[in-house]
Design an enzyme around this catalytic site. Structure first.
Site, PDB file in Angstrom:
ATOM      1  N   ASN A 108       0.862  -1.183   0.000  1.00  0.00           N
ATOM      2  CA  ASN A 108       0.000   0.000   0.000  1.00  0.00           C
ATOM      3  C   ASN A 108       0.903   1.239   0.000  1.00  0.00           C
ATOM      4  O   ASN A 108       1.490   1.580   1.023  1.00  0.00           O
ATOM      5  CB  ASN A 108      -0.885  -0.057   1.255  1.00  0.00           C
ATOM      6  N   LYS A 137       0.105   4.257  -0.314  1.00  0.00           N
ATOM      7  CA  LYS A 137      -0.562   5.428   0.302  1.00  0.00           C
ATOM      8  C   LYS A 137      -0.338   6.683  -0.543  1.00  0.00           C
ATOM      9  O   LYS A 137      -0.310   6.604  -1.762  1.00  0.00           O
ATOM     10  CB  LYS A 137      -0.093   5.600   1.749  1.00  0.00           C
ATOM     11  N   HIS A 195      -9.737   1.218   4.810  1.00  0.00           N
ATOM     12  CA  HIS A 195      -8.462   1.329   5.529  1.00  0.00           C
ATOM     13  C   HIS A 195      -8.684   2.213   6.757  1.00  0.00           C
ATOM     14  O   HIS A 195      -9.463   3.173   6.708  1.00  0.00           O
ATOM     15  CB  HIS A 195      -7.389   1.930   4.616  1.00  0.00           C
ATOM     16  N   GLU A 224      -7.070   4.527   8.007  1.00  0.00           N
ATOM     17  CA  GLU A 224      -6.840   5.970   7.801  1.00  0.00           C
ATOM     18  C   GLU A 224      -8.087   6.622   7.216  1.00  0.00           C
ATOM     19  O   GLU A 224      -8.383   7.780   7.501  1.00  0.00           O
ATOM     20  CB  GLU A 224      -5.606   6.177   6.899  1.00  0.00           C
ATOM     21  N   GLU A 235      -5.738  -4.970  10.584  1.00  0.00           N
ATOM     22  CA  GLU A 235      -4.716  -3.940  10.765  1.00  0.00           C
ATOM     23  C   GLU A 235      -4.968  -3.183  12.072  1.00  0.00           C
ATOM     24  O   GLU A 235      -5.777  -2.241  12.099  1.00  0.00           O
ATOM     25  CB  GLU A 235      -4.760  -2.954   9.605  1.00  0.00           C
ATOM     26  N   GLY A 256       2.164   2.255  10.705  1.00  0.00           N
ATOM     27  CA  GLY A 256       3.086   3.377  10.537  1.00  0.00           C
ATOM     28  C   GLY A 256       3.804   3.776  11.814  1.00  0.00           C
ATOM     29  O   GLY A 256       4.456   4.809  11.878  1.00  0.00           O
ATOM     30  N   SER A 275       3.125  -2.194  10.350  1.00  0.00           N
ATOM     31  CA  SER A 275       4.564  -2.286  10.599  1.00  0.00           C
ATOM     32  C   SER A 275       5.170  -3.649  10.251  1.00  0.00           C
ATOM     33  O   SER A 275       6.075  -4.135  10.932  1.00  0.00           O
ATOM     34  CB  SER A 275       4.896  -1.902  12.041  1.00  0.00           C
TER      35      SER A 275
END
Ligand code: PGA
Length: 255
Positions: free
Chosen positions: A9, A11, A95, A97, A167, A173, A213
């Site tokens: 991904n 991003k 996702h 985010e 996730e 991240g 991660s």
């Protein structure tokens, strides 16, 4: 046997030239017939350029989002059919985010996943708890509720075509990876949810990726957990060598 699936991904990173270079480097690294399915997910605006590089190779193309609507007066939105037209085989949906910063709720994630399926793509539907929820020991409850709202409304013939990505928000991240046992526990819970909503055969078929991660040095242990069928990789997917080390860390698959 569930074949592992490793997706990168990207991003909101890279330039067009960097995206093309990264895709080319991956094509060079990809042997014919890797033991895992592999995909990259560039920003929308570079999908076409990356598609030209990966077309006809073993590397699949994934979008990072899509509209839940098939078409219409929706300025700035991108439909499933458009993504399919560009050669996308997969699309990341829900996702964290987007759930956290862009207000995506389970019912929207459900609609988007269905829009992807309608267009013949595989949605990678993300679920995961926040640090606060984990500390309050609410992980299982949060995952069950996201599963209920984002996935469980699908008929059996549709859920079989979905990839789930677990996730944990606190691991994305941050460099703080879930321990293999923490990840395995949630993956096993997800498989139990699939068994009770559908049946054991379907639960044994659906692939569940871990994301948060994932790096070359923790991939082997994570990917060898019985219920972890691959990885959704952010930061480490921006470098061809580190991404490929994760791809090659995948075992042949789990029964
Ligand atoms: P990360 O991102 O690997 O950089 O933690 C994973 C993801 O958000 O998919």
């Amino acid at each position: 046997m569930r074949r592992p699936f490793i997706a990168g991904n990207w991003k909101m990173h890279l330039t067009k030239a960097e995206s093309i270079d990264l895709a080319k480097a991956l094509v060079d690294l990809a042997p014919s017939g890797a033991s895992a399915d592999v995909a990259v997910s560039p920003p929308f605006v570079y999908l076409d350029a990356v598609a030209a590089v990966v077309h006809g190779t073993s590397i699949g193309l994934a979008a990072q989002n899509l509209s839940e609507k098939p078409n219409g007066a929706l300025t700035g939105e991108i439909s499933a059919a458009m993504l399919r037209d560009l050669g996308c085989r997969y699309v990341i949906v829900g996702h964290s985010e987007r759930r956290q910063f862009l207000g995506e709720i389970d019912s929207l994630v459900f609609e988007k996943a269905n829009a992807a399926l309608d267009a013949g793509m595989t949605p990678i539907v993300c679920v995961g708890e926040t640090l606060e929820q984990r500390r309050a020991e609410r992980t299982a409850e949060v995952i069950a509720s996201q599963f209920g709202g984002s996935l469980a409304g699908m008929d059996a013939d549709r859920i079989e075509r979905v990839v789930i990505a677990y996730e944990p928000v606190w691991a994305i991240g941050t460099g703080v990876v879930a321990t293999p046992q923490q990840a395995q526990d949630v993956h096993a819970d997800l498989r139990k949810l699939l068994t009770s909503r559908y049946n054991a055969a379907i639960a044994g078929t659906v692939r569940i990726q871990y994301g948060g991660s994932v790096k070359p040095d923790n991939a082997v242990e994570l990917l060898n957990q019985t219920d972890i069928d691959g990885a959704l990789v952010g930061g480490a997917s921006l470098n061809a060598d580190s991404f490929w080390r994760i791809v090659t860390a995948a075992p042949k698959g789990h029964d």
